[in-house]
Design an enzyme around this catalytic site. Structure first.
Site, PDB file in Angstrom:
ATOM      1  N   GLN A 136       7.161   4.108   3.958  1.00 20.60           N
ATOM      2  CA  GLN A 136       5.755   3.683   4.000  1.00 20.60           C
ATOM      3  C   GLN A 136       5.562   2.414   4.831  1.00 20.60           C
ATOM      4  OE1 GLN A 136       3.707   5.727   1.618  1.00 20.60           O
ATOM      5  NE2 GLN A 136       2.062   5.119   2.972  1.00 20.60           N
TER       6      GLN A 136
ATOM      7  N   GLY B  49      -2.822   8.244  -4.254  1.00 18.79           N
ATOM      8  CA  GLY B  49      -2.186   9.465  -4.754  1.00 18.79           C
ATOM      9  C   GLY B  49      -0.966   9.881  -3.956  1.00 18.79           C
ATOM     10  N   ASP B  50      -0.255  10.825  -4.510  1.00 19.15           N
ATOM     11  CA  ASP B  50       0.868  11.503  -3.843  1.00 19.15           C
ATOM     12  C   ASP B  50       1.072  12.786  -4.654  1.00 19.15           C
ATOM     13  OD1 ASP B  50       3.104  10.902  -1.669  1.00 19.15           O
ATOM     14  OD2 ASP B  50       4.170  11.764  -3.358  1.00 19.15           O
TER      15      ASP B  50
ATOM     16  N   LYS C  27       0.852  -1.195   0.000  1.00 22.98           N
ATOM     17  CA  LYS C  27       0.000   0.000   0.000  1.00 22.98           C
ATOM     18  C   LYS C  27       0.877   1.230   0.000  1.00 22.98           C
ATOM     19  CE  LYS C  27      -3.967   2.088   0.292  1.00 22.98           C
ATOM     20  NZ  LYS C  27      -3.575   2.813  -0.956  1.00 22.98           N
TER      21      LYS C  27
ATOM     22  N   ASN D  29      -2.663  19.133  -1.841  1.00 20.95           N
ATOM     23  CA  ASN D  29      -3.632  18.405  -1.021  1.00 20.95           C
ATOM     24  C   ASN D  29      -3.323  18.486   0.472  1.00 20.95           C
ATOM     25  OD1 ASN D  29      -4.031  15.636   0.439  1.00 20.95           O
ATOM     26  ND2 ASN D  29      -5.698  15.794  -1.021  1.00 20.95           N
TER      27      ASN D  29
ATOM     28  N   LYS E 241       5.492   2.032  -3.045  1.00 22.83           N
ATOM     29  CA  LYS E 241       5.397   3.371  -3.652  1.00 22.83           C
ATOM     30  C   LYS E 241       5.617   3.225  -5.147  1.00 22.83           C
ATOM     31  CE  LYS E 241       4.681   7.598  -2.249  1.00 22.83           C
ATOM     32  NZ  LYS E 241       3.926   8.050  -1.061  1.00 22.83           N
TER      33      LYS E 241
ATOM     34  N   SER F 219      -7.117   5.740   3.532  1.00 27.09           N
ATOM     35  CA  SER F 219      -7.071   4.841   2.369  1.00 27.09           C
ATOM     36  C   SER F 219      -7.462   3.419   2.783  1.00 27.09           C
ATOM     37  CB  SER F 219      -5.653   4.797   1.786  1.00 27.09           C
ATOM     38  OG  SER F 219      -5.463   5.842   0.866  1.00 27.09           O
TER      39      SER F 219
ATOM     40  N   LYS G 194       5.341   3.684   8.405  1.00 22.23           N
ATOM     41  CA  LYS G 194       4.127   4.502   8.570  1.00 22.23           C
ATOM     42  C   LYS G 194       2.901   3.595   8.654  1.00 22.23           C
ATOM     43  CE  LYS G 194       3.815   7.789   5.533  1.00 22.23           C
ATOM     44  NZ  LYS G 194       3.494   8.659   4.386  1.00 22.23           N
TER      45      LYS G 194
ATOM     46  N   THR H 202      -4.887  13.526   5.159  1.00 18.31           N
ATOM     47  CA  THR H 202      -3.479  13.686   5.557  1.00 18.31           C
ATOM     48  C   THR H 202      -3.293  14.982   6.354  1.00 18.31           C
ATOM     49  OG1 THR H 202      -2.901  12.559   3.506  1.00 18.31           O
ATOM     50  CG2 THR H 202      -1.099  13.598   4.724  1.00 18.31           C
TER      51      THR H 202
HETATM   52  P1  NDP Z   1       0.406  17.952  -4.308  1.00 14.34           P
HETATM   53  O1  NDP Z   1       0.899  17.588  -5.640  1.00 14.34           O
HETATM   54  O2  NDP Z   1      -1.061  18.079  -4.077  1.00 14.34           O
HETATM   55  O3  NDP Z   1       1.083  19.298  -3.797  1.00 14.34           O
HETATM   56  C1  NDP Z   1       2.464  19.463  -3.683  1.00 14.34           C
HETATM   57  C2  NDP Z   1       2.702  20.914  -3.381  1.00 14.34           C
HETATM   58  O4  NDP Z   1       4.075  21.138  -3.054  1.00 14.34           O
HETATM   59  C3  NDP Z   1       2.390  21.798  -4.588  1.00 14.34           C
HETATM   60  O5  NDP Z   1       1.832  22.994  -4.147  1.00 14.34           O
HETATM   61  C4  NDP Z   1       3.771  22.025  -5.193  1.00 14.34           C
HETATM   62  O6  NDP Z   1       3.886  23.228  -5.939  1.00 14.34           O
HETATM   63  C5  NDP Z   1       4.602  22.151  -3.923  1.00 14.34           C
HETATM   64  N1  NDP Z   1       6.038  21.963  -4.193  1.00 14.34           N
HETATM   65  C6  NDP Z   1       6.982  22.879  -3.973  1.00 14.34           C
HETATM   66  N2  NDP Z   1       8.186  22.430  -4.319  1.00 14.34           N
HETATM   67  C7  NDP Z   1       8.009  21.207  -4.797  1.00 14.34           C
HETATM   68  C8  NDP Z   1       8.896  20.241  -5.317  1.00 14.34           C
HETATM   69  N3  NDP Z   1      10.216  20.463  -5.419  1.00 14.34           N
HETATM   70  N4  NDP Z   1       8.393  19.072  -5.700  1.00 14.34           N
HETATM   71  C9  NDP Z   1       7.058  18.841  -5.604  1.00 14.34           C
HETATM   72  N5  NDP Z   1       6.165  19.714  -5.104  1.00 14.34           N
HETATM   73  C10 NDP Z   1       6.640  20.902  -4.711  1.00 14.34           C
HETATM   74  O7  NDP Z   1       1.013  16.845  -3.315  1.00 14.34           O
HETATM   75  P2  NDP Z   1       0.540  16.440  -1.842  1.00 14.34           P
HETATM   76  O8  NDP Z   1       0.044  17.625  -1.119  1.00 14.34           O
HETATM   77  O9  NDP Z   1      -0.315  15.244  -1.958  1.00 14.34           O
HETATM   78  O10 NDP Z   1       1.934  15.947  -1.217  1.00 14.34           O
HETATM   79  C11 NDP Z   1       2.777  16.831  -0.496  1.00 14.34           C
HETATM   80  C12 NDP Z   1       3.704  16.000   0.380  1.00 14.34           C
HETATM   81  O11 NDP Z   1       2.918  15.201   1.286  1.00 14.34           O
HETATM   82  C13 NDP Z   1       4.606  15.002  -0.356  1.00 14.34           C
HETATM   83  O12 NDP Z   1       5.817  14.880   0.350  1.00 14.34           O
HETATM   84  C14 NDP Z   1       3.829  13.690  -0.232  1.00 14.34           C
HETATM   85  O13 NDP Z   1       4.679  12.566  -0.351  1.00 14.34           O
HETATM   86  C15 NDP Z   1       3.272  13.826   1.173  1.00 14.34           C
HETATM   87  N6  NDP Z   1       2.121  13.011   1.516  1.00 14.34           N
HETATM   88  C16 NDP Z   1       0.981  13.040   0.757  1.00 14.34           C
HETATM   89  C17 NDP Z   1      -0.104  12.292   1.121  1.00 14.34           C
HETATM   90  C18 NDP Z   1      -1.402  12.361   0.407  1.00 14.34           C
HETATM   91  O14 NDP Z   1      -2.374  11.762   0.875  1.00 14.34           O
HETATM   92  N7  NDP Z   1      -1.512  13.077  -0.706  1.00 14.34           N
HETATM   93  C19 NDP Z   1      -0.055  11.385   2.282  1.00 14.34           C
HETATM   94  C20 NDP Z   1       1.163  11.485   3.048  1.00 14.34           C
HETATM   95  C21 NDP Z   1       2.196  12.255   2.645  1.00 14.34           C
HETATM   96  P3  NDP Z   1       3.201  23.386  -7.394  1.00 14.34           P
HETATM   97  O15 NDP Z   1       1.747  23.632  -7.112  1.00 14.34           O
HETATM   98  O16 NDP Z   1       3.882  24.548  -8.000  1.00 14.34           O
HETATM   99  O17 NDP Z   1       3.422  22.095  -8.117  1.00 14.34           O
HETATM  100  O1  2IT Z   2       2.812   9.024   1.548  1.00 15.80           O
HETATM  101  C1  2IT Z   2       1.664   8.548   1.735  1.00 15.80           C
HETATM  102  O2  2IT Z   2       1.337   8.015   2.800  1.00 15.80           O
HETATM  103  C2  2IT Z   2       0.695   8.659   0.646  1.00 15.80           C
HETATM  104  N1  2IT Z   2       1.012   9.233  -0.394  1.00 15.80           N
HETATM  105  C3  2IT Z   2      -0.664   8.031   0.773  1.00 15.80           C
HETATM  106  C4  2IT Z   2      -0.607   6.552   0.529  1.00 15.80           C
HETATM  107  C5  2IT Z   2      -1.950   5.864   0.442  1.00 15.80           C
HETATM  108  O3  2IT Z   2      -1.916   4.678   0.088  1.00 15.80           O
HETATM  109  O4  2IT Z   2      -2.976   6.465   0.715  1.00 15.80           O
END
Ligand code: NDP
Ligand code: 2IT
Length: 451
Positions: A111, A165-166, A90, A241, A126, A384, A114, A209
């Site tokens: 992961q 997603g990520d 997962k 997100n 992943k 999830s 976590k 998250t």
């Molecule tokens: P999104 O794609 O929704 O958003 C990422 C945000 O970070 C965007 O605003 C992006 O800018 C910004 N950003 C700035 N610098 C960088 C870079 N170098 N690379 C990528 N993005 C950048 O992603 P999430 O919010 O889902 O994920 C954010 C973090 O949280 C990641 O580390 C992810 O692994 C982690 N995460 C996510 C989970 C989830 O459920 N989605 C769960 C657990 C962890 P711009 O808009 O300009 O692209």
């Molecule tokens: O980093 C993370 O925990 C995620 N991107 C979510 C993973 C998931 O399976 O919901």
């Protein structure tokens, strides 16, 4: 040595070929685990570390698709299935030009721990691609997702591996991926999470998250004898997100979040970030944060190229609590020193591994409450798993039920991490607490399942 020299060398080599993140993630875990390995020889006898740092399998494949100008495009797709001792593999899918096998190994490795900390039956994985959704039309994203699933479907299944997603992968991408999986297999099953609600998604998965990270921090503040969030100034990085829903929950608990950032710049709004404007710009229009200032002339926008050398603008703003929610290694030693000088009391990692090892040292030395990613952002994968449970039983949970179960899950992870740290004589060290508690559950399962 509790891990063989050859394994360490292998990890270093993979990291050097790509980037250093996998080695960085492993090194932090190994450091935390020393007392466990010394007090209980069973883990060494079963070579748990060598086995845990080697993925079960890795897939790398070509993804060919056609853009709107009839040009044929080629990207690389990946899935790293790291460990399924506790349940089906997962973990999320990341679509970003920086994606390579090293980054996905670091994320897959994290992961495992976590998912173990959630107490739910899920293993660690992943995946993703170097495809960049930015600037692509919906049709191009759909065509890429279809081509990606043409290969990925061979390796996943509701009891095998369940991606989500990520970065760069949200409900739109998951919808297209699900549609293609269904077309190829004729099977309507919970093979992905983060689906839109109308076809099997869980309520509150988008919020999970960010909300979870705030629940965790609230509990951590209580353990430290500090009052909750009422009136606290918070700084948040990212505008995706995780960042958006962290901001949303901070408001609900009475805090004032004053920053957010994207890959091009940072917004500082001393009156508090206007959530509706932020959602409209980033979720609906996928535009640049610079547009925030059109209707908020008091807010300050700083472009990335104008940040102080080696620092990030978000961390320059005085705050009580900090939430790095963008990406790995975004918060450096220089940033950490600035946060400490400005009187920050807590740092909670919404993103995966956003603080560099040097930044973490600064937090430790200054007794900053530090919530590491694998504990603080586990709310996303927890919901999830609730989605998997709903799909398997063909039921739908109410918003209230998901929210309550998420809150309980996050508060109980915090408690377990806190108590584990205390049991090992490092009270208040949530990094060691999370690594040890996450490790023990998965390691004990591996031993019980044999080699
Ligand atoms: P999104 O794609 O929704 O958003 C990422 C945000 O970070 C965007 O605003 C992006 O800018 C910004 N950003 C700035 N610098 C960088 C870079 N170098 N690379 C990528 N993005 C950048 O992603 P999430 O919010 O889902 O994920 C954010 C973090 O949280 C990641 O580390 C992810 O692994 C982690 N995460 C996510 C989970 C989830 O459920 N989605 C769960 C657990 C962890 P711009 O808009 O300009 O692209
Ligand atoms: O980093 C993370 O925990 C995620 N991107 C979510 C993973 C998931 O399976 O919901």
């Amino acid at each position: 040595m509790n891990i063989s020299d050859e394994t360490i060398e292998k990890i270093r080599k993979v990291s050097c070929q790509t980037d250093n993140t996998f080695f960085q993630a492993v090194e932090e875990v190994l450091e935390s685990l020393q007392p466990v390995l010394e007090s209980d020889p069973i883990y060494k006898r079963h070579s748990i570390l060598d086995r845990l740092t080697t993925p079960d399998r890795e897939f790398k494949f070509k993804v060919v698709w056609m853009d709107d100008n009839q040009n044929i495009q080629v990207n690389t797709g990946y899935r790293v299935q790291f460990n399924n001792a506790l349940g089906p593999y997962k973990g999320g899918l990341r679509f970003h030009p920086s994606v390579n096998s090293g980054i996905l190994k670091f994320l897959g490795f994290e992961q495992i721990f976590k998912n173990s900390l959630t107490g739910l039956p899920i293993g660690g994985a992943k995946g993703g691609s170097d495809f960049d959704p930015k600037g692509k039309s919906d049709f191009e994203v759909m065509k890429f997702c279809s081509a990606f699933m043409t290969e990925l479907h061979k390796h996943i299944g509701p009891r095998i591996d369940v991606p989500a997603g990520d970065i760069g992968v949200g409900a739109r991408e998951i919808g297209y991926l699900f549609g293609e999986y269904k077309k190829i297999t004729s099977s309507y099953e919970g093979v992905l999470t983060g689906k839109p609600f109308m076809f099997g998604g869980s309520l509150m998965r988008p919020e999970a998250t960010g909300y979870g990270c705030v629940y965790f921090t609230d509990e951590m503040l209580k353990f430290a004898g500090k009052d909750g969030f009422e009136g606290r100034i918070c700084v948040v990085s990212g505008a995706g997100n995780v960042a958006i829903h962290t901001i949303e929950k901070l408001y609900k608990l009475g805090a004032k979040p004053v920053t957010c950032s994207d890959s091009r710049g940072t917004i500082y709004d001393s009156r508090g970030i206007d959530l509706e404007t932020l959602k409209e710009i980033k979720l609906q229009r996928r535009a640049s944060l610079e547009e925030y200032c059109v209707n908020h002339s008091d807010a300050i926008y700083t472009k990335v190229e104008d940040y102080p050398t080696g620092g990030h603008e978000v961390w320059q703003i005085p705050c009580d609590c900090a939430f790095p929610c963008a990406t790995q290694n975004e918060l450096t030693e220089l940033d950490a020193n600035t946060l400490v000088e400005n009187g920050c009391i807590s740092v909670s990692e919404g993103a995966n591994m956003p603080s560099t090892p040097d930044a973490i040292e600064v937090f430790k030395k200054n007794d900053i409450l530090f919530a590491p990613a694998k504990a603080a952002n586990a709310g996303g994968v927890a919901v999830s798993e609730f989605e998997m449970a709903q799909n398997a039983s063909m039921t739908k949970w109410s918003y209230e039920k998901v929210d309550k179960t998420l809150e309980q899950t996050m508060r109980s992870i915090c408690k377990r991490v806190h108590l584990t740290a205390r049991d090992y004589g490092v009270e208040g060290n949530y990094i060691d607490g999370a690594n040890i508690a996450g490790f023990k559950r998965v390691a004990d399962a591996m031993i019980a399942e044999g080699i």
